[in-house]
Design an enzyme around this catalytic site. Structure first.
Site, PDB file in Angstrom:
ATOM      1  N   ARG A   1     -52.532 -10.303  22.508  1.00  0.00           N
ATOM      2  CA  ARG A   1     -51.073 -10.407  22.633  1.00  0.00           C
ATOM      3  C   ARG A   1     -50.477 -10.335  21.228  1.00  0.00           C
ATOM      4  NH1 ARG A   1     -47.117 -14.304  22.383  1.00  0.00           N
ATOM      5  NH2 ARG A   1     -45.443 -14.078  23.905  1.00  0.00           N
TER       6      ARG A   1
ATOM      7  N   LYS B   1     -49.176 -15.898  13.632  1.00  0.00           N
ATOM      8  CA  LYS B   1     -49.168 -17.354  13.826  1.00  0.00           C
ATOM      9  C   LYS B   1     -49.266 -18.113  12.505  1.00  0.00           C
ATOM     10  CE  LYS B   1     -49.651 -17.791  18.614  1.00  0.00           C
ATOM     11  NZ  LYS B   1     -50.420 -18.090  19.810  1.00  0.00           N
TER      12      LYS B   1
HETATM   13  C1  9MG Z   1     -46.185 -17.095  25.038  1.00  0.00           C
HETATM   14  N1  9MG Z   1     -47.261 -17.197  24.072  1.00  0.00           N
HETATM   15  C2  9MG Z   1     -47.143 -17.484  22.739  1.00  0.00           C
HETATM   16  N2  9MG Z   1     -48.346 -17.514  22.166  1.00  0.00           N
HETATM   17  C3  9MG Z   1     -49.252 -17.239  23.148  1.00  0.00           C
HETATM   18  C4  9MG Z   1     -50.640 -17.139  23.195  1.00  0.00           C
HETATM   19  O1  9MG Z   1     -51.396 -17.359  22.123  1.00  0.00           O
HETATM   20  N3  9MG Z   1     -51.238 -16.840  24.363  1.00  0.00           N
HETATM   21  C5  9MG Z   1     -50.492 -16.646  25.485  1.00  0.00           C
HETATM   22  N4  9MG Z   1     -51.135 -16.355  26.634  1.00  0.00           N
HETATM   23  N5  9MG Z   1     -49.155 -16.725  25.505  1.00  0.00           N
HETATM   24  C6  9MG Z   1     -48.554 -17.027  24.354  1.00  0.00           C
END
Ligand code: 9MG
Length: 288
Positions: A263, A229
């Site tokens: 994730r 990010k």
């Molecule tokens: C689709 N997506 C992109 N970033 C995300 C994040 O931080 N959390 C979740 N649940 N989905 C995300």
């Protein structure tokens, strides 16, 4: 006497997921810029191979998304999203027997993905779109509710909050859990996500991660996405392809503060970071 906590099972369609320890969710974006431009079938084959690699590296879940939610991203139609997501979900389920999460806010995509065998819904809009709550309820699947301020098109323009960020996030998530329960979607089926990078400045993100343990008062499993990010880019001055070390540090901190699903793009290195962190956290807990 045992040296591991007893399993905590989350039913996910044909699968069940043990959340008594941290798990890794591999990201599979199926937007047009994500895979080979050698044609539709080649792109789907590439996506399948990528998912297979993430599963071999230890991913417990594959999160398939056909709508880009990056800052400034444009909206997609239902048909575009279905055309991208449905064939990949179907093959992941049939050929790899994977636990598939569908990253969508669209009620029709939720329904069709569930019919094809998806085992979880990941909604960055926390079921706020019209018809989404009813659609999710009808699938019987667990749902991840994420906090976002604004929409991807404008969310990073000037994010501001009237309360400390962690309280604003907790308040929003509490209200969404209450709305789900009022509609009949039981909290046993919910996971929560503070939504790093979604309508938040670098300072908001840092503060939110530092205080993320406060979300444990909501008593639901926490999912977080920090991988690659822009927060990492801004703090370290790194382009997207050089953000893995920063992302692993954040993954480790998130696990320490209660995250149960990470994730991520880089499954193998994240598994090592998470397992190492967990080994330290579990030290001395053999009687739990
Ligand atoms: C689709 N997506 C992109 N970033 C995300 C994040 O931080 N959390 C979740 N649940 N989905 C995300």
């Amino acid at each position: 006497m045992t040296d591991t906590p007893s399993p905590t099972w989350l039913p996910c369609g044909r699968h069940r997921l043990d959340l008594s320890y941290p798990r890794v969710m591999g990201i599979l974006n199926v937007t047009p810029d994500s895979f080979s431009d050698g044609g539709r079938h080649v792109a789907i084959d590439d996506a399948l191979r990528h998912a297979e690699r993430m599963l071999a590296e230890g991913a417990a879940i594959i999160d398939v998304g056909g709508e880009s939610t990056r800052p400034g991203a444009q909206a997609v139609t239902t048909q575009q999203e279905l055309d991208r997501v449905a064939p990949v979900v179907e093959r992941l389920v049939c050929e790899l027997d994977a636990l598939v999460s569908v990253d969508t806010s669209n009620p029709e995509v939720m329904r069709q993905a569930a019919a094809l065998g998806a085992g979880m819904i990941n909604d960055v809009r926390a079921l706020t779109r019209e018809g989404a709550l009813e659609a999710a309820l009808g699938t019987g699947l667990p749902v991840c509710l994420m906090h976002m301020q604004g929409e991807p098109q404008d969310m990073q323009q000037a994010p501001r909050y009237d309360a400390p960020i962690e309280e604003a996030v907790i308040g929003f998530l509490e209200a969404r859990v209450a709305a789900c329960e009022a509609a009949g979607l039981r909290s046993e089926r919910l996971l929560l996500d503070p939504g790093f990078g979604f309508g938040k400045t670098v300072e908001h993100n840092l503060r939110l991660l530092k205080r993320m343990d406060r979300l444990s008062r909501l008593n639901l499993p926490l999912l977080v996405g920090l991988s690659r990010k822009s927060l990492i880019g801004k703090v370290l001055g790194r382009p997207v392809e050089e953000r893995l070390p920063g992302g692993l540090a954040l993954a480790s901190l998130a696990v320490e503060r209660g995250a149960r699903i990470l994730r991520v793009h880089d499954v193998g290195p994240t598994m090592d970071a998470v397992n190492m962190t967990w080994a330290v956290l579990r030290e001395g807990c053999e009687n739990d």
